[in-house]
Design a protein around this motif. Structure first.
Motif, PDB file in Angstrom:
ATOM      1  N   GLU A 194      -9.549   4.581   2.885  1.00  0.00           N
ATOM      2  CA  GLU A 194      -9.384   5.806   3.672  1.00  0.00           C
ATOM      3  C   GLU A 194      -9.009   5.503   5.112  1.00  0.00           C
ATOM      4  O   GLU A 194      -9.586   4.611   5.750  1.00  0.00           O
ATOM      5  N   ASP A 195      -8.021   6.217   5.607  1.00  0.00           N
ATOM      6  CA  ASP A 195      -7.773   6.346   7.034  1.00  0.00           C
ATOM      7  C   ASP A 195      -8.309   7.725   7.403  1.00  0.00           C
ATOM      8  O   ASP A 195      -7.695   8.746   7.073  1.00  0.00           O
ATOM      9  N   LYS A 203       0.845  -1.183   0.000  1.00  0.00           N
ATOM     10  CA  LYS A 203       0.000   0.000   0.000  1.00  0.00           C
ATOM     11  C   LYS A 203       0.884   1.237   0.000  1.00  0.00           C
ATOM     12  O   LYS A 203       1.945   1.248   0.630  1.00  0.00           O
ATOM     13  N   GLU A 204       0.434   2.254  -0.703  1.00  0.00           N
ATOM     14  CA  GLU A 204       1.135   3.539  -0.690  1.00  0.00           C
ATOM     15  C   GLU A 204       0.219   4.564  -0.036  1.00  0.00           C
ATOM     16  O   GLU A 204      -0.939   4.711  -0.422  1.00  0.00           O
ATOM     17  N   PHE A 205       0.768   5.290   0.940  1.00  0.00           N
ATOM     18  CA  PHE A 205      -0.040   6.222   1.724  1.00  0.00           C
ATOM     19  C   PHE A 205       0.072   7.634   1.160  1.00  0.00           C
ATOM     20  O   PHE A 205       1.150   8.091   0.773  1.00  0.00           O
ATOM     21  N   TYR A 258      -4.892   5.109   1.561  1.00  0.00           N
ATOM     22  CA  TYR A 258      -3.943   4.109   1.093  1.00  0.00           C
ATOM     23  C   TYR A 258      -4.325   3.720  -0.334  1.00  0.00           C
ATOM     24  O   TYR A 258      -5.485   3.418  -0.627  1.00  0.00           O
ATOM     25  N   LYS A 283      -6.064  10.457   8.731  1.00  0.00           N
ATOM     26  CA  LYS A 283      -4.731  10.652   8.165  1.00  0.00           C
ATOM     27  C   LYS A 283      -4.715  10.865   6.654  1.00  0.00           C
ATOM     28  O   LYS A 283      -3.971  11.700   6.156  1.00  0.00           O
ATOM     29  N   SER A 295      -1.189  11.467   2.380  1.00  0.00           N
ATOM     30  CA  SER A 295      -1.763  12.192   3.515  1.00  0.00           C
ATOM     31  C   SER A 295      -2.805  13.202   3.050  1.00  0.00           C
ATOM     32  O   SER A 295      -2.822  13.629   1.885  1.00  0.00           O
TER      33      SER A 295
END
Length: 304
Positions: free
Chosen positions: A275-276, A231-233, A282, A279, A235
């Motif tokens: 979604e986080d 996974k790539e985050f 992902y 934050k 922000s």
């Protein structure tokens, strides 16, 4: 989806005009899938627009155009902006790649060109397309990729090199042009090597929403490059920097981004993004909207 969002999707479909030969395969330059034109008209007093996202850099500058009435370079059209400028670019890019030339043949009337974009054929749309074509033709661009720590590939040029800005009319009051748009060789060469395929049916539904087009093109060029089982985050701050033009408050941006993303995912429904809430998001590896096996872009040095 909420009732309001479902209504937006239904209205988007209702407003789509699909010509009988609607092109399902469109292309955008890879840099313009990461950094974007303005959403709204910044006004003629703003003649320079600079954006960066990761290793992609984009700048566009409005220049004065020659006025045949005064015989001077005295007319400043302003920067291209909004969804129509984005649709025009994907259509012109596609014609250039299909015809394998920077001197591309287009419809002989602006009415036909508007129809080819999948937009309603009325005076408002024609005037809006005229305006955005003129702005694109009167702008200088810089497109750059940082390929190594101390090395970059950069194009400084116009996008449209030759074009009749004054749009004469025939006896039936149809807006004419000379049937050709000439792209600069530098832009065309860069496009041949950095074109991202898009589904024209998806763009037709998103055609009235600049942020939706930008999110769609971003995901189209990004998701299939995410490594498998990783996974790539991204922000919320990064997303606001990339897509948050005109939003001063983060809560307003988050609300608008979530709603627009849901609209995008009704079209690019194979996109995997989680979604986080506190934050960001992902990104997970996903198939592109157009599988690579069904198209091929010839290399620039292979042109006839």
């Amino acid at each position: 989806m909420t009732n309001r969002e479902q209504k937006i999707v239904r209205q988007a479909y209702d407003n789509v005009v699909l010509p009988s030969e609607h092109n399902e395969l469109l292309f955008q330059h890879a840099v313009l899938c990461q950094v974007y034109l303005p959403y709204r008209d910044p006004g003629v007093e703003v003649d320079n627009w600079v954006r960066q996202q990761g290793k992609a850099y984009f700048a566009i500058q409005s220049t004065k155009v020659f006025n045949p009435l005064t015989e001077k370079y005295d007319k400043l059209l302003g920067l291209p902006y909004g969804p129509k400028a984005r649709l025009i670019l994907t259509h012109i890019n596609t014609l250039a790649l299909q015809q394998r030339t920077s001197n591309i043949a287009v419809s002989d009337t602006l009415t036909s060109f508007v129809k080819s974009l999948g937009l309603p054929n009325n005076g408002y749309q024609i005037d809006a397309i005229k305006n955005q074509l003129g702005r694109l033709a009167a702008s200088m661009i810089s497109i750059a990729f940082a390929v190594e720590e101390q090395r970059a590939v950069q194009v400084n040029s116009t996008i449209i090199k030759g074009f009749d800005l004054w749009f004469p009319k025939d006896a039936n009051q149809k807006v004419l042009w000379d049937g050709n748009i000439m792209l600069s060789e530098d832009y065309f060469s860069s496009l041949m090597n950095h074109a991202v395929p898009l589904d024209g049916r998806h763009l037709a539904v998103l055609a009235n929403n600049a942020m939706a087009i930008d999110i769609y093109t971003w995901l189209a060029q990004r998701l299939h490059r995410v490594p498998l089982q990783k996974k790539e985050f991204v922000s919320w701050n990064g997303l606001k920097e990339q897509f948050g033009e005109g939003f001063s408050r983060m809560d307003n941006f988050k609300k608008n981004f979530r709603s627009t993303l849901r609209l995008v995912l009704t079209q690019y429904n194979s996109a995997k993004i989680e979604e986080d809430i506190n934050k960001g998001f992902y990104l997970l590896t996903s198939p592109p909207p157009i599988p690579a096996k069904i198209y091929q872009i010839p290399k620039f040095n292979e042109r006839n």
